[in-house]
Each structure stands twice: as C-alpha cells, then as structure tokens.
Design a protein around this motif. Structure first.
Motif, PDB file in Angstrom:
ATOM      1  N   ARG A   1       0.826  -1.188   0.000  1.00  0.00           N
ATOM      2  CA  ARG A   1       0.000   0.000   0.000  1.00  0.00           C
ATOM      3  C   ARG A   1       0.871   1.253   0.000  1.00  0.00           C
ATOM      4  NH1 ARG A   1      -5.437  -1.310   0.814  1.00  0.00           N
ATOM      5  NH2 ARG A   1      -5.543  -3.561   0.602  1.00  0.00           N
ATOM      6  N   PRO A   2       0.560   2.225  -0.857  1.00  0.00           N
ATOM      7  CA  PRO A   2       1.341   3.455  -0.857  1.00  0.00           C
ATOM      8  C   PRO A   2       1.247   4.151   0.492  1.00  0.00           C
ATOM      9  CG  PRO A   2      -0.092   3.312  -2.788  1.00  0.00           C
ATOM     10  CD  PRO A   2      -0.499   2.217  -1.845  1.00  0.00           C
ATOM     11  N   ALA A   3       2.391   4.568   1.014  1.00  0.00           N
ATOM     12  CA  ALA A   3       2.421   5.196   2.325  1.00  0.00           C
ATOM     13  C   ALA A   3       2.198   6.699   2.243  1.00  0.00           C
ATOM     14  CB  ALA A   3       3.761   4.909   3.004  1.00  0.00           C
ATOM     15  N   GLU A   4       2.354   7.275   1.067  1.00  0.00           N
ATOM     16  CA  GLU A   4       2.282   8.721   0.963  1.00  0.00           C
ATOM     17  C   GLU A   4       0.848   9.216   0.799  1.00  0.00           C
ATOM     18  OE1 GLU A   4       4.678   9.838  -2.375  1.00  0.00           O
ATOM     19  OE2 GLU A   4       4.215   7.984  -3.403  1.00  0.00           O
ATOM     20  N   ARG A   5       0.667  10.493   1.085  1.00  0.00           N
ATOM     21  CA  ARG A   5      -0.640  11.118   0.933  1.00  0.00           C
ATOM     22  C   ARG A   5      -0.806  11.587  -0.513  1.00  0.00           C
ATOM     23  NH1 ARG A   5      -2.649  12.840   5.911  1.00  0.00           N
ATOM     24  NH2 ARG A   5      -4.537  13.366   4.761  1.00  0.00           N
ATOM     25  N   VAL A   6      -2.040  11.500  -0.978  1.00  0.00           N
ATOM     26  CA  VAL A   6      -2.339  11.839  -2.370  1.00  0.00           C
ATOM     27  C   VAL A   6      -3.528  12.792  -2.413  1.00  0.00           C
ATOM     28  CG1 VAL A   6      -3.033  10.941  -4.638  1.00  0.00           C
ATOM     29  CG2 VAL A   6      -1.469   9.614  -3.193  1.00  0.00           C
ATOM     30  N   ALA A   7      -3.405  13.855  -3.189  1.00  0.00           N
ATOM     31  CA  ALA A   7      -4.510  14.788  -3.409  1.00  0.00           C
ATOM     32  C   ALA A   7      -4.978  14.659  -4.857  1.00  0.00           C
ATOM     33  CB  ALA A   7      -4.076  16.223  -3.128  1.00  0.00           C
ATOM     34  N   VAL A   8      -6.268  14.439  -5.030  1.00  0.00           N
ATOM     35  CA  VAL A   8      -6.873  14.352  -6.360  1.00  0.00           C
ATOM     36  C   VAL A   8      -7.608  15.661  -6.622  1.00  0.00           C
ATOM     37  CG1 VAL A   8      -8.427  13.086  -7.874  1.00  0.00           C
ATOM     38  CG2 VAL A   8      -7.107  11.860  -6.141  1.00  0.00           C
ATOM     39  N   LEU A   9      -7.261  16.317  -7.724  1.00  0.00           N
ATOM     40  CA  LEU A   9      -7.720  17.677  -7.981  1.00  0.00           C
ATOM     41  C   LEU A   9      -8.508  17.720  -9.287  1.00  0.00           C
ATOM     42  CD1 LEU A   9      -4.307  19.376  -7.106  1.00  0.00           C
ATOM     43  CD2 LEU A   9      -6.216  18.843  -5.565  1.00  0.00           C
ATOM     44  N   LEU A  10      -9.715  18.286  -9.211  1.00  0.00           N
ATOM     45  CA  LEU A  10     -10.641  18.249 -10.341  1.00  0.00           C
ATOM     46  C   LEU A  10     -11.143  19.654 -10.671  1.00  0.00           C
ATOM     47  CD1 LEU A  10     -12.298  16.424 -12.270  1.00  0.00           C
ATOM     48  CD2 LEU A  10     -13.971  16.176 -10.455  1.00  0.00           C
TER      49      LEU A  10
ATOM     50  N   ALA B   1      -4.884  21.859  -1.872  1.00  0.00           N
ATOM     51  CA  ALA B   1      -4.635  20.452  -1.567  1.00  0.00           C
ATOM     52  C   ALA B   1      -4.070  20.292  -0.163  1.00  0.00           C
ATOM     53  CB  ALA B   1      -3.668  19.865  -2.595  1.00  0.00           C
ATOM     54  N   ASP B   2      -4.296  19.128   0.397  1.00  0.00           N
ATOM     55  CA  ASP B   2      -3.749  18.776   1.715  1.00  0.00           C
ATOM     56  C   ASP B   2      -2.250  19.070   1.734  1.00  0.00           C
ATOM     57  OD1 ASP B   2      -2.828  17.562   4.015  1.00  0.00           O
ATOM     58  OD2 ASP B   2      -3.665  15.591   3.574  1.00  0.00           O
ATOM     59  N   PRO B   3      -1.768  19.899   2.669  1.00  0.00           N
ATOM     60  CA  PRO B   3      -0.339  20.217   2.707  1.00  0.00           C
ATOM     61  C   PRO B   3       0.544  18.988   2.884  1.00  0.00           C
ATOM     62  CG  PRO B   3      -1.587  21.725   4.105  1.00  0.00           C
ATOM     63  CD  PRO B   3      -2.536  20.638   3.684  1.00  0.00           C
ATOM     64  N   ALA B   4      -0.006  17.908   3.443  1.00  0.00           N
ATOM     65  CA  ALA B   4       0.788  16.698   3.648  1.00  0.00           C
ATOM     66  C   ALA B   4       0.867  15.823   2.405  1.00  0.00           C
ATOM     67  CB  ALA B   4       0.206  15.886   4.807  1.00  0.00           C
ATOM     68  N   ALA B   5       0.096  16.139   1.372  1.00  0.00           N
ATOM     69  CA  ALA B   5       0.097  15.317   0.156  1.00  0.00           C
ATOM     70  C   ALA B   5       1.425  15.455  -0.572  1.00  0.00           C
ATOM     71  CB  ALA B   5      -1.055  15.723  -0.754  1.00  0.00           C
ATOM     72  N   THR B   6       2.002  14.332  -0.935  1.00  0.00           N
ATOM     73  CA  THR B   6       3.269  14.336  -1.667  1.00  0.00           C
ATOM     74  C   THR B   6       3.072  14.118  -3.166  1.00  0.00           C
ATOM     75  OG1 THR B   6       3.518  11.979  -1.184  1.00  0.00           O
ATOM     76  CG2 THR B   6       4.604  13.535   0.309  1.00  0.00           C
TER      77      THR B   6
END
Length: 412
Positions: A67-76, A159-164
C-alpha cells in the motif's frame, strides 16, 4: 525507374519506417498500468497488490507493504460540467487500494449548476460518514492567465499540505477503482516527476472515430518515447491533462501551473517546465484503468481542436510543412493507387497501395495498444489525416481573426 515510381517508393519506405517506429514504441517503450494488481505485490512501485479480495474503498485502513504510504490529493477543475461531473466524482470516491485521498474540486465560474451537482454527491458521502469531497469556488480569472491553468494552480493551493503527490483529473474521465493507486505506483516505479497515464479515448460518433484516435497515433508514431524519458530537452515532451500525476516537490520546482499560465496546451507545457527544472517525465497506457469521452458532439470536437491546434505546431509555416508531409504520406497513397491503376501504371499503383496499407497498419497498432477501435476505422486513416489538416487550417484562421473561444472565454 521513373520519377513518379521513385517518389512513390520513397514515400512508401518512409511510411514503413514510421509504422515500424509505432510498433517499437507500442510494443517495447510505452509503459502500461495494468488493470489488476500484481498478486505478489511490488513495494518498489509496481501495481499494488490486494490482500483483501473484497477490496476496500480509498479511505480504508492501509495494510501490507504494497500500500502506498504517501498522501495523495486528487484535484478536479470544473467549468460547466453538470452533465459529467457526477460519474467522474463517484468514481473518484470509489477508489481503493491506497490511503485516503484528499479530493478537491474547484468550480470555475460554472453557470449550468455544476456546483449543485457536486454538493448533492458530497451530501450523500457525508451521510455515509465521509468528509470528502471538498468543493471550493474559483477566484476571478486574473489578467495573463487562461482558465484551466489558473483553476489547477488554485487547486494545488487547496490540496492537503501533507500530500506528496498531486493527481489532476478532468471531469470527462472515468477511473477504475484502482486507477489512482496504480498511477501513483507507476510514477514511483518510473522514478519520474510527472507521469501522464493516458486513458482509453471513447469515440462514438463518426467525427469522433475519425479524429480522436489520431491523439495516440501521432505520439506513438512520431515521438521517440524512450528518448523522451531520458532526454533533458524540454521540446521532447508529451502529456495529456485528462489524467496527470505529479510529484508535489517536483511540481513546485517547475513553477507549478504559474509557469504555464498563458499556455493553451498547459499539459504539454507543464511537462516541458518539469524537464527544464531538472525533472523527468513519462507516458503510460492507462486504457485498462481510465476512459475519457472528450467531446459529445461534432461541434464540441471541432471547437475543441480548433482552440488548440495552432499551438501544437508553432508557426503557420511549420504547420503547413508538417501537414503537407502527413497528407503526402497518408492521404495521397490511396488516391494515387486508384489514379495509377486507371492509367495502367501498375508498379506505381502497387507501391501506393502498399503505402496506404502500411499507414492503416500503424493506425491498427496504435489502437490495439491503447484500447481503441481498429476496424473499420483504421481503413479511413487517410480521411482522418485530411480532417486534421482542415481543423488545423480552421484553428489558424480563427486565431488570426481573434475569434477563438472555449467555454465562454476568449482564447488569446
């Protein structure tokens, strides 16, 4: 050998070489995001494995080394997408195989009730206990900006500041449940700053079936994919903004969308900005994970291509030279074959027929590799290329007349 026979033979050899290049790109160098996870898992960045046969919605508790450990932001970004945003958004909310996604939508001055549709879907999610998605209202368009780059720039800021990782998706894209997890894994496995997972292009009407397959065919035929990944040349770049995955730190280093604020082809220009900043880019076939019907009618398709084709070629002189070559190589052969056969010039007719069939073969190779339709559409490839020429002429003509617009905004 007569001049006509020599010229026909030369043209056929060029088409043969280009079709061979299509085969090499499609068969060896184009990355693929598979529909199913690797049962063994691939912590190094392959498609995530799924230890839970029932699957889990994005937002479940991540488990396992795959499972990916990083945070992800999806932007639409959204502008007048009321008729398409709900299926797209529901597909995003159904993502699984990874950590919880920060899903942010931006309403860019819509006048068709787009925001209301998003709020209805969001209310359903909140009733089920989920805080997603978030809808923000776009600011007025500043001078010097085009609409989509500014919408994407704002989304990145929300986006979430923690998203990489930032994942930009258009409202006409439908993602399979593991598309985001697979795309992020593909980004990391390729060790690139920007990955463009190209969706399967849905073409239903005759106009769509003639024009839309040219998108994949052009870059598979003329773009050296391996060299594009390795080269630092910014000019050697391609990307599709419908589904774009980018490392956030690399995106910032490239100047974000502010670096392409006035570019009509902001996706390709962002890829070039990434290269100029020292990053690397890659294309991937995501036809098993994503689909996109870009235009729902001939009028939409015509106007969509017209707004941007002038930016694809640069100067009118360059456009004329490229289109003349394409027409000579792909549109002229069947016409020449018929004319030569009627005139009794059998060797010329046979060579011209071979050139036509080689062009059709290139179109078939491209369609098979990217989830497109092969038959009988590929047989009309000469018509497709001629139609591309007309759309390009129209694009330059309307640009010169300052009559280009898109979604109610002028294109400058």
């Amino acid at each position: 050998m007569t001049a006509g026979l020599a010229a026909t033979a030369a043209g056929t050899l060029v088409v043969a070489a280009l079709t061979a290049h299509t085969a090499v790109n499609a068969g060896r160098w184009l990355r693929r995001l598979p529909a199913e996870p690797d049962p063994a898992g691939d912590p190094a960045g392959g498609t995530p494995a799924d230890p839970d046969p029932a699957g889990d919605r994005a937002g479940g508790t991540p488990s396992g080394p795959d499972r990916p450990a990083e945070r992800v932001a999806v932007l639409l970004p959204l502008r007048n997408e009321a008729d398409r945003v709900a299926p797209c958004l529901r597909a995003l909310l159904a993502q699984r195989g990874g950590p919880e996604l920060d899903i942010v939508l931006l309403d860019d001055g819509s006048t068709d009730g787009t925001a209301e549709v998003v709020r209805r879907v969001a209310a359903e999610e909140r009733a089920a206990g989920s805080p997603r998605p978030r809808l923000v209202t776009g600011a007025p368009l500043p001078a010097g900006w085009l609409g989509k780059p500014y919408a994407c720039q704002q989304l990145a800021g929300h986006a979430d500041p923690a998203a990489t990782v930032l994942v930009f998706v258009d409202a006409d894209v439908l993602l399979a449940p593991r598309a985001v997890a697979a795309a992020v894994a593909g980004l990391r496995r390729a060790d690139v700053t920007l990955l463009s997972p190209y969706p399967r292009i849905v073409a239903e009407t005759a106009g769509e079936r003639l024009v839309q397959p040219l998108l994949q065919w052009l870059w598979l035929t003329f773009l050296p994919l391996r060299a594009m990944e390795r080269s630092r040349r910014a000019a050697l770049a391609a990307a599709g903004g419908q589904f774009l995955v980018v490392d956030r730190a690399g995106y910032a280093a490239a100047g974000c969308h502010a670096a392409v604020r006035d570019r009509i082809l902001e996706d390709i220009e962002l890829a070039r900005a990434v290269k100029r900043s020292g990053g690397r880019i890659a294309l991937a076939d995501a036809s098993a994970l994503a689909s996109c019907r870009m235009y729902g009618s001939w009028a939409q398709l015509r106007d969509g291509y017209t707004k941007s084709l002038w930016a694809s070629f640069g100067s009118p002189v360059s456009a004329a030279a490229v289109l003349a070559a394409l027409l000579a190589l792909y549109t002229a052969p069947p016409l020449l074959a018929v004319a030569a056969a009627l005139a009794g010039a059998v060797p010329v007719a046979l060579l011209a027929l071979a050139g036509y069939l080689l062009g059709v073969a290139g179109r078939v190779l491209s369609a098979r590799r990217t989830g497109g339709r092969c038959w009988p559409d590929a047989l009309a490839h000469p018509v497709s290329v001629a139609l591309l020429g007309w759309l390009t002429f129209r694009s330059y003509h309307l640009r010169r007349a300052r009559r280009l617009s898109w979604r109610g905004r002028p294109v400058r």
